[in-house]
Motif scaffolding. Structure first.
Motif, PDB file in Angstrom:
ATOM      1  N   GLU A 179      33.697  58.119  26.595  1.00 29.83           N
ATOM      2  CA  GLU A 179      34.206  56.917  25.937  1.00 29.83           C
ATOM      3  C   GLU A 179      33.474  56.648  24.618  1.00 29.83           C
ATOM      4  OE1 GLU A 179      34.009  56.463  29.408  1.00 29.83           O
ATOM      5  OE2 GLU A 179      36.183  56.419  29.641  1.00 29.83           O
ATOM      6  N   SER A 182      34.767  58.815  22.001  1.00 26.22           N
ATOM      7  CA  SER A 182      36.045  58.372  21.447  1.00 26.22           C
ATOM      8  C   SER A 182      35.828  57.332  20.354  1.00 26.22           C
ATOM      9  CB  SER A 182      36.914  57.756  22.541  1.00 26.22           C
ATOM     10  OG  SER A 182      36.944  58.566  23.655  1.00 26.22           O
ATOM     11  N   VAL A 183      34.940  56.363  20.634  1.00 25.88           N
ATOM     12  CA  VAL A 183      34.724  55.327  19.624  1.00 25.88           C
ATOM     13  C   VAL A 183      34.063  55.919  18.392  1.00 25.88           C
ATOM     14  CG1 VAL A 183      33.671  53.116  19.141  1.00 25.88           C
ATOM     15  CG2 VAL A 183      34.594  53.554  21.367  1.00 25.88           C
ATOM     16  N   LEU A 185      34.434  58.888  17.331  1.00 24.00           N
ATOM     17  CA  LEU A 185      35.517  59.592  16.636  1.00 24.00           C
ATOM     18  C   LEU A 185      36.350  58.606  15.817  1.00 24.00           C
ATOM     19  CD1 LEU A 185      36.935  62.477  16.571  1.00 24.00           C
ATOM     20  CD2 LEU A 185      38.618  61.399  18.047  1.00 24.00           C
ATOM     21  N   LEU A 186      36.665  57.475  16.450  1.00 20.19           N
ATOM     22  CA  LEU A 186      37.418  56.436  15.734  1.00 20.19           C
ATOM     23  C   LEU A 186      36.662  56.001  14.485  1.00 20.19           C
ATOM     24  CD1 LEU A 186      38.952  53.705  18.024  1.00 20.19           C
ATOM     25  CD2 LEU A 186      40.043  55.067  16.291  1.00 20.19           C
ATOM     26  N   VAL A 260      34.992  44.469   8.098  1.00 19.70           N
ATOM     27  CA  VAL A 260      35.545  43.778   9.266  1.00 19.70           C
ATOM     28  C   VAL A 260      36.012  44.794  10.303  1.00 19.70           C
ATOM     29  CG1 VAL A 260      37.485  42.382  10.048  1.00 19.70           C
ATOM     30  CG2 VAL A 260      36.156  41.663   8.090  1.00 19.70           C
ATOM     31  N   LEU A 264      32.756  44.746  12.556  1.00 21.67           N
ATOM     32  CA  LEU A 264      33.067  43.684  13.498  1.00 21.67           C
ATOM     33  C   LEU A 264      33.855  44.240  14.673  1.00 21.67           C
ATOM     34  CD1 LEU A 264      32.065  40.903  13.035  1.00 21.67           C
ATOM     35  CD2 LEU A 264      34.310  40.205  12.329  1.00 21.67           C
ATOM     36  N   PHE A 265      34.849  45.102  14.398  1.00 22.57           N
ATOM     37  CA  PHE A 265      35.675  45.575  15.489  1.00 22.57           C
ATOM     38  C   PHE A 265      35.099  46.815  16.161  1.00 22.57           C
ATOM     39  CE2 PHE A 265      38.812  42.817  13.591  1.00 22.57           C
ATOM     40  CZ  PHE A 265      39.454  42.319  14.693  1.00 22.57           C
ATOM     41  N   ASN A 268      31.474  46.584  17.700  1.00 26.53           N
ATOM     42  CA  ASN A 268      31.416  45.734  18.883  1.00 26.53           C
ATOM     43  C   ASN A 268      32.227  46.315  20.028  1.00 26.53           C
ATOM     44  OD1 ASN A 268      29.687  43.868  17.828  1.00 26.53           O
ATOM     45  ND2 ASN A 268      31.319  42.701  16.882  1.00 26.53           N
ATOM     46  N   LEU A 269      33.239  47.110  19.682  1.00 30.49           N
ATOM     47  CA  LEU A 269      33.978  47.799  20.722  1.00 30.49           C
ATOM     48  C   LEU A 269      33.059  48.737  21.486  1.00 30.49           C
ATOM     49  CD1 LEU A 269      36.934  47.881  21.527  1.00 30.49           C
ATOM     50  CD2 LEU A 269      37.118  49.996  20.286  1.00 30.49           C
ATOM     51  N   THR A 271      29.918  48.236  21.974  1.00 35.50           N
ATOM     52  CA  THR A 271      29.177  47.368  22.897  1.00 35.50           C
ATOM     53  C   THR A 271      30.012  47.091  24.135  1.00 35.50           C
ATOM     54  OG1 THR A 271      28.331  46.262  20.929  1.00 35.50           O
ATOM     55  CG2 THR A 271      27.868  45.221  23.041  1.00 35.50           C
ATOM     56  N   ALA A 272      31.289  46.762  23.913  1.00 37.77           N
ATOM     57  CA  ALA A 272      32.151  46.427  25.043  1.00 37.77           C
ATOM     58  C   ALA A 272      32.283  47.608  25.989  1.00 37.77           C
ATOM     59  CB  ALA A 272      33.519  45.992  24.534  1.00 37.77           C
ATOM     60  N   ILE A 273      32.488  48.791  25.422  1.00 36.69           N
ATOM     61  CA  ILE A 273      32.667  49.971  26.266  1.00 36.69           C
ATOM     62  C   ILE A 273      31.410  50.253  27.062  1.00 36.69           C
ATOM     63  CG2 ILE A 273      32.802  52.476  26.130  1.00 36.69           C
ATOM     64  CD1 ILE A 273      34.940  52.142  24.068  1.00 36.69           C
ATOM     65  N   TYR A 275      29.006  48.208  27.820  1.00 34.14           N
ATOM     66  CA  TYR A 275      28.790  47.154  28.818  1.00 34.14           C
ATOM     67  C   TYR A 275      29.698  47.362  30.022  1.00 34.14           C
ATOM     68  CZ  TYR A 275      28.835  42.682  31.139  1.00 34.14           C
ATOM     69  OH  TYR A 275      28.776  41.709  32.093  1.00 34.14           O
ATOM     70  N   ASN A 276      30.954  47.700  29.733  1.00 35.28           N
ATOM     71  CA  ASN A 276      31.917  47.903  30.810  1.00 35.28           C
ATOM     72  C   ASN A 276      31.470  49.034  31.732  1.00 35.28           C
ATOM     73  OD1 ASN A 276      34.309  47.142  32.019  1.00 35.28           O
ATOM     74  ND2 ASN A 276      35.406  48.853  31.107  1.00 35.28           N
TER      75      ASN A 276
ATOM     76  N   PHE B 526      43.583  57.006  23.530  1.00 34.30           N
ATOM     77  CA  PHE B 526      42.468  56.075  23.441  1.00 34.30           C
ATOM     78  C   PHE B 526      42.607  55.186  22.213  1.00 34.30           C
ATOM     79  CE2 PHE B 526      38.219  54.839  22.187  1.00 34.30           C
ATOM     80  CZ  PHE B 526      37.801  54.233  23.344  1.00 34.30           C
ATOM     81  N   MET B 527      43.047  55.814  21.108  1.00 31.21           N
ATOM     82  CA  MET B 527      43.232  55.043  19.876  1.00 31.21           C
ATOM     83  C   MET B 527      44.270  53.955  20.081  1.00 31.21           C
ATOM     84  SD  MET B 527      43.399  57.114  16.429  1.00 31.21           S
ATOM     85  CE  MET B 527      42.000  57.706  15.547  1.00 31.21           C
ATOM     86  N   LEU B 534      42.749  45.471  19.899  1.00 29.52           N
ATOM     87  CA  LEU B 534      42.406  44.743  18.687  1.00 29.52           C
ATOM     88  C   LEU B 534      43.519  43.779  18.304  1.00 29.52           C
ATOM     89  CD1 LEU B 534      40.610  47.363  16.455  1.00 29.52           C
ATOM     90  CD2 LEU B 534      39.706  45.828  18.175  1.00 29.52           C
ATOM     91  N   PHE B 632      32.645  36.131  18.683  1.00 31.48           N
ATOM     92  CA  PHE B 632      33.586  37.231  18.541  1.00 31.48           C
ATOM     93  C   PHE B 632      33.294  38.327  19.558  1.00 31.48           C
ATOM     94  CE2 PHE B 632      34.938  41.214  16.752  1.00 31.48           C
ATOM     95  CZ  PHE B 632      36.214  40.928  16.349  1.00 31.48           C
ATOM     96  N   VAL B 633      32.010  38.690  19.670  1.00 27.27           N
ATOM     97  CA  VAL B 633      31.633  39.738  20.625  1.00 27.27           C
ATOM     98  C   VAL B 633      32.008  39.316  22.038  1.00 27.27           C
ATOM     99  CG1 VAL B 633      29.681  40.967  21.637  1.00 27.27           C
ATOM    100  CG2 VAL B 633      29.814  40.662  19.188  1.00 27.27           C
ATOM    101  N   LEU B 636      35.675  39.693  22.485  1.00 21.83           N
ATOM    102  CA  LEU B 636      36.047  41.106  22.513  1.00 21.83           C
ATOM    103  C   LEU B 636      35.707  41.711  23.868  1.00 21.83           C
ATOM    104  CD1 LEU B 636      35.804  43.375  19.530  1.00 21.83           C
ATOM    105  CD2 LEU B 636      35.095  44.303  21.671  1.00 21.83           C
ATOM    106  N   LEU B 637      34.526  41.382  24.376  1.00 19.23           N
ATOM    107  CA  LEU B 637      34.124  41.897  25.685  1.00 19.23           C
ATOM    108  C   LEU B 637      35.123  41.459  26.738  1.00 19.23           C
ATOM    109  CD1 LEU B 637      30.268  41.311  25.759  1.00 19.23           C
ATOM    110  CD2 LEU B 637      31.429  43.469  26.012  1.00 19.23           C
ATOM    111  N   PHE B 640      38.540  43.181  26.211  1.00 19.49           N
ATOM    112  CA  PHE B 640      38.508  44.617  26.404  1.00 19.49           C
ATOM    113  C   PHE B 640      38.349  44.955  27.871  1.00 19.49           C
ATOM    114  CE2 PHE B 640      36.530  48.739  26.579  1.00 19.49           C
ATOM    115  CZ  PHE B 640      37.402  49.451  25.794  1.00 19.49           C
ATOM    116  N   ILE B 641      37.491  44.201  28.552  1.00 19.91           N
ATOM    117  CA  ILE B 641      37.240  44.512  29.960  1.00 19.91           C
ATOM    118  C   ILE B 641      38.486  44.244  30.790  1.00 19.91           C
ATOM    119  CG2 ILE B 641      35.925  43.721  31.962  1.00 19.91           C
ATOM    120  CD1 ILE B 641      33.517  43.630  30.037  1.00 19.91           C
TER     121      ILE B 641
END
Lengths: 692, 692
Positions: A179, A182-183, A185-186, A260, A264-265, A268-269, A271-273, A275-276, B526-527, B534, B632-633, B636-637, B640-641
């Motif tokens: 995962e 992937s990010v 790569l993005l 942004v 920002l996106f 933080n994504l 982080t979300a991944i 964390y998940n 994934f994208m 988003l 925001f984070v 997003l969390l 996303f989760i």
């Protein structure tokens, strides 16, 4: 004979219980000699020697050749670093390797031949040792003049393989990698598309005055990529857009969009991944620890129940109380737990223990260690009782906090007043006098508290220990000051005598006073919560920190090999600066010197090494700043949310302190392993043949 | 009479159903005239006028006096901004105020007198209007020469009060404030203790050479505080420690400790706290929306069941199907939903509807809008069928992606080759020729796809719409280029003709081609997930973005009032730079100009305004960077989760697209309100008297 068999069973039970206590796997050889070897290997001395060896081999980097461990990092003033003669560090290394070879042989023997082939960590361990030894021989045969030393990069592996926590964490991180990739790569796609946009947008124009943006940041593809990558770290945030922005305000839209989307996106994504993925990590690891504990206890029960003394019972197996007592006496464990188990064994007053009873006995291991503070002394006289009431009261502690605050404020005022004075104009009288007064108060406070609470009770509180220690140090410093410089009086400006000047002494005292002010923390509820969360986090983070050390060490050693020498470090410095705020820690080992001359910079800027440096630093930024920080945030979120939810459930009991461990934090949500799971695992044991 | 009563009931039912559709509260007046007013107020025209008014009054800042909305931000080149004559903006403002006055009166009348006194937002609205009008009168009586205009800072309130989402979000943020304040307090304590340490550690020494650190960063208390505060933003990370570090490497321990504690622990703790508080936020808000919807439907049922036509039934109330049809015809709602409800009403074929049946009818509102793509055309000839198969196949789309990638690579190669060439040496032939070829391919691809899928089906896919639009634009641009500059040939370097030079045209085409490359996104799993997350986030973030706009507007206006004029902006620029990376967005409005001269800086550095600037920027950093980014984070969390967990549950159905809204995302976890809750709420309605 039966006696030898019985001894073997008793020894097996001892080892299994010790395994349970330490959350170790029980899949090792269980014959008499192996058990002795096993207990010897996991004895404190052996493990201590192993840890020491790992520390020594890692610490070698500080004195080995391209190190620059000097006091100053300024190349103008610094003395040449001590250069150990060829053979010194090498012989220390050889000793370490010998210890590791013993370690790996014992470990391999203990897990057994079949398990050895399944254990990738052990194979890697042997391979690392072989490569290291080969490299060592090559090194000696070149008389230490060769440049590339692979074995140094491999060193952190010894740290890694010795900790089961770190291995487990690494496995978790590994499963998150797809995962994360992937990010990343993005991010790469984002970066490359925006780079192309930027190159088209800020192209060279015919008017030389107008293309400042092109000149500085977007001259060619590598430059553009670097500019935008650095923008992703926010290090060059307004600078990079200023030339274009001065030309036309609308250009800022490009940079804002990039920031942004990227910062920002996408960041933080990540982080979300992470964390998940890590949400269940702590719970899962604690759950598997619990399983190991229950399994060890159950294995001990099984071997004890097959003792010859026990009456053969067709339906259910029982354990003899006497045998258990015999085992318990030999088990190495926390004395408090041992006593508690012995006590409940005696209270049970039965001769035989069933599985349930046996496991219930050992639940003592899972309990919170409740520490009762010793009682205050009982004074007879009324006067002393009144004193005890007055100075044992919390308000006296609050008064102490207020005085400490007053002290801080007074130091602050003096600092502000003295800020612009020349050192020769400074008068140390005022500060000397007030500090003298405050330290006397602190001494008095400590003595009165000891009087009211008794020494034992006083010392049982960590805040008091912290307080008392600092007060004693302050007192010693103050007495030393007066002994050397005499008592303060107006115009007290003595010359330099002894080890430290008066000014340094006063500064040291002030710093200690500021530090002592931290005693207010337990008095503030929210602060106390935060601090305990952080302390818990530090405990849980040990494995992560270990992995960071491993990565960091490998990076630092690679760094030395790639860019040694002061001339190149100038360029590195520039690269470090362009990643500033993100790579600050790289300098820790002192390999990249804070240099004063930038003159050689442009000569080098087209060098091949520069590209390597860029790749090296981008890799470092990705690993240390992006991935590690996000892992940290994920763990912090996990820990904090558990703690916060729990805060409401339990009220603090006065006078009772809980020593919470990670295992205990999750107790409410943990699942007990079932009978079937345990027995299935036991029957899969490679060396233990159970009778039934 | 009964007829008038019936009409009233029908009207009430219409309004209640519309309330349910829009998730509005039903607590408004329900007499005939009020209902008419209510429907008029919430009609599209009225709401559009209101939104327009809010936009106009907010946009006024761009043309009002101290604005600097010019193309360039460079003070040397920039023309004086247009200065509207006194009275122009003021009269526009007055018109806006009049609209707001009508708005507030209608709103107040509709909620009723009793509710009005409980509604703090309405009171604040009236207060804001009064203050604004007073300020407006003062402004006019000074002939627009006064400096302080309070009404400008109050403007964003009009935006805030018009959105119920924003009001709800603000309430949530408000409830998180105590915890946030605790962490900010902790940060302040951390900062002040470390400042004192720093001032003691880096004090002035007798050797002038040695105290560089003191000179630059820790000269006095405000300087030290600023240095460390900026270190907390990581903007001056290695710089601040370099002088001390050159003197003694051990000083780095201080900075590392500060950064680890402040940045890694405390800042992330803030994230954890905010995430913990906002975890349930989305769910709670969706849950309350659902309640409003069910309540509206239930209220409609209740009023319809008290129609005189309906037979009096003691046990249960029923609604006449005819009455419902009458209501449905007048309700303004999505035509797809209306048709579906009408259809099921007919299929039911009963004369009376019970509560359950009535509510079941309206569940259509909660359903996913399933969009079926129109079918491909049916060709008769075998040849056409083969063509349809070949070009309707996904592989043809992949081929298009490969060609787009090839185009990107070719542009990239040309850019790298041309990077260091003078504009006069550049040959546009190669790029012109290949772009011409690629654009022809894109056109062909589009036409073939339309042939294979039919125009309607082609346009029903968003990716095709994106693709087709860009292809058409590219074609137009290319034709325009050839029309003006002729066909490309070697040495094709025409002079500047028309609006854009050839070079600019080519750049524009290239940029569009890079942009078109984004069509690959839906092809990568994934994208696609990330992009839909988003987009969802953007939907949910509207309220947050609105609040950010409000805060930003207030800050920008305060900024103009505090530091207007170019001279002072030089200093501001320095402060902005010291917070660089964190305040970049501040420049958006263009109030703080990118200036070229720093000469006046030191004259101003002891000015009072500087302190204000510092406080102003610290506040801005705290709100925009720390708090908003963490919010925001957290969102997003959360998003996303939810999305990630859901991804495994459902497989994508081919040819069917779900238009998911936030409400639908949570449908599985939402709780339906109970009968009792609904009826209790209905009986609390201030204006509706139910018969039973």
């Amino acid at each position: 004979g039966a006696g030898a068999d019985n001894d073997l069973y008793i020894n097996q039970a001892i080892v299994f219980i010790e395994d349970a206590i330490q959350y170790r796997s029980i899949n090792h050889r269980v014959d008499s000699k192996s058990l002795w070897l096993y207990r010897w290997y996991y004895s404190r001395t052996c493990q201590w020697i192993l840890s020491l060896t790992i520390t020594i081999i890692l610490a070698l980097a500080f004195i080995e050749k391209p190190s620059s461990l000097t006091v100053t990092s300024d190349v103008r003033y610094r003395l040449p670093a001590w250069n150990p003669p060829c053979g010194l560090t090498e012989s220390i290394e050889l000793l370490c390797f010998l210890v590791f070879m013993v370690d790996v042989s014992v470990k391999s023997y203990l897990v057994g031949w079949e398990e050895f082939w399944k254990n990738k960590w052990l194979m890697a361990y042997i391979l690392t040792l072989i490569v290291s030894l080969t490299d060592w021989i090559v090194s000696l045969s070149f008389l230490c003049t060769e440049n590339v030393r692979i074995r140094r990069i491999l060193r952190p592996f010894f740290l890694l393989q010795n900790s089961s926590m770190m291995k487990k964490t690494l496995k978790s991180i590994n499963s998150t990698l797809p995962e994360m990739a992937s990010v990343v790569l993005l991010l790469a796609v984002h970066l490359s598309l925006f780079t192309m946009f930027a190159m088209l947008l800020f192209a060279r124009t015919k008017d030389g005055q107008q293309d400042k943006e092109w000149m500085v940041y977007f001259r060619n593809l590598p430059d553009s990529l670097t500019s935008l990558l650095v923008l992703l770290t926010t290090a060059n945030n307004p600078d990079v857009m200023i030339p274009a922005y001065s030309k036309n305000r609308a250009y800022s839209i490009f940079f804002i969009l990039f920031t942004v989307l990227g910062n920002l996106f996408l960041m933080n994504l990540l982080t979300a991944i992470i964390y998940n993925q890590f949400r269940g990590y702590l719970l899962k690891s604690v759950q598997s620890s619990l399983f190991r504990r229950r399994l060890g206890i159950r294995a001990a029960f099984e071997v004890l129940s097959s003792l010859k003394e026990a009456p053969a019972n067709a339906q259910q197996s029982y354990v003899n109380t006497g045998a258990l007592q015999q085992v318990l006496q030999k088990v190495e464990m926390d004395s408090r737990c041992k006593q508690a188990i012995m006590r409940s064994l005696k209270m049970c007053s039965c001769d035989q223990l069933s599985v349930a009873q046996f496991q219930k006995l050992f639940e003592e291991l899972d309990k919170d260690a409740i520490r009762q503070h010793p009682p205050s002394p009982d004074y007879q006289s009324r006067f002393m009782q009144k004193i005890q009431f007055a100075f044992g009261h919390p308000y006296f502690g609050y008064l102490g906090n207020v005085v400490a605050l007053a002290n801080i404020v007074s130091i602050c005022v003096v600092l502000v007043m003295d800020a612009d004075k020349q050192p020769s104009e400074r008068d140390d009288f005022f500060l000397g006098a007030i500090n003298c007064f405050f330290i006397l108060y602190y001494l008095l406070e400590m003595l009165l508290k000891i009087l009211a609470m008794g020494l034992k009770r006083y010392l049982s509180y960590p805040s008091n220990r912290f307080d008392g220690l600092l007060t004693v140090i302050l007192l010693v410093l103050e007495i030393a000051t007066f002994a050397v410089y005499g008592f303060p009086h107006p115009g007290w400006r003595p010359e330099f005598i002894g080890l430290l000047s008066l000014w340094d002494m006063v500064r040291l005292v002030n710093m200690l006073i500021v530090f002592r002010f931290l005693r207010i923390i337990p008095n503030m509820k929210f602060m106390a919560l935060v601090v305990t969360t952080l302390l818990d986090l530090v405990k849980n983070l040990r494995a992560f920190a270990g992995i960071l050390v491993v990565v960091f060490y490998a990076f630092a050693i690679t760094g030395i090999m790639l860019f040694k020498g002061a001339v190149i470090s100038v360029y590195i410095k520039k690269v470090v600066f362009s990643f500033k705020g993100k790579c600050g820690f790289m300098d820790l080992f002192g390999y990249f010197q804070a240099d004063v001359t930038y003159c050689l910079l442009y000569l080098l800027s087209l060098n091949l090494i520069c590209r390597w440096a860029k790749i090296y630093f981008v890799a470092w930024w990705l690993i240390s700043s992006v991935i590690w920080v996000n892992l940290f945030v994920a763990l912090l979120l996990e820990n904090f949310i558990h703690k916060w939810d729990r805060r409401c459930h339990r009220e603090p009991l006065s006078d009772v302190e809980y020593q919470r461990t990670v295992e205990l934090m999750f107790r409410d949500v943990l699942e007990e392993p079932t009978e079937e799971e345990l027995m299935e695992k036991l029957h899969q044991h490679p060396h233990l043949q159970l009778c039934r």
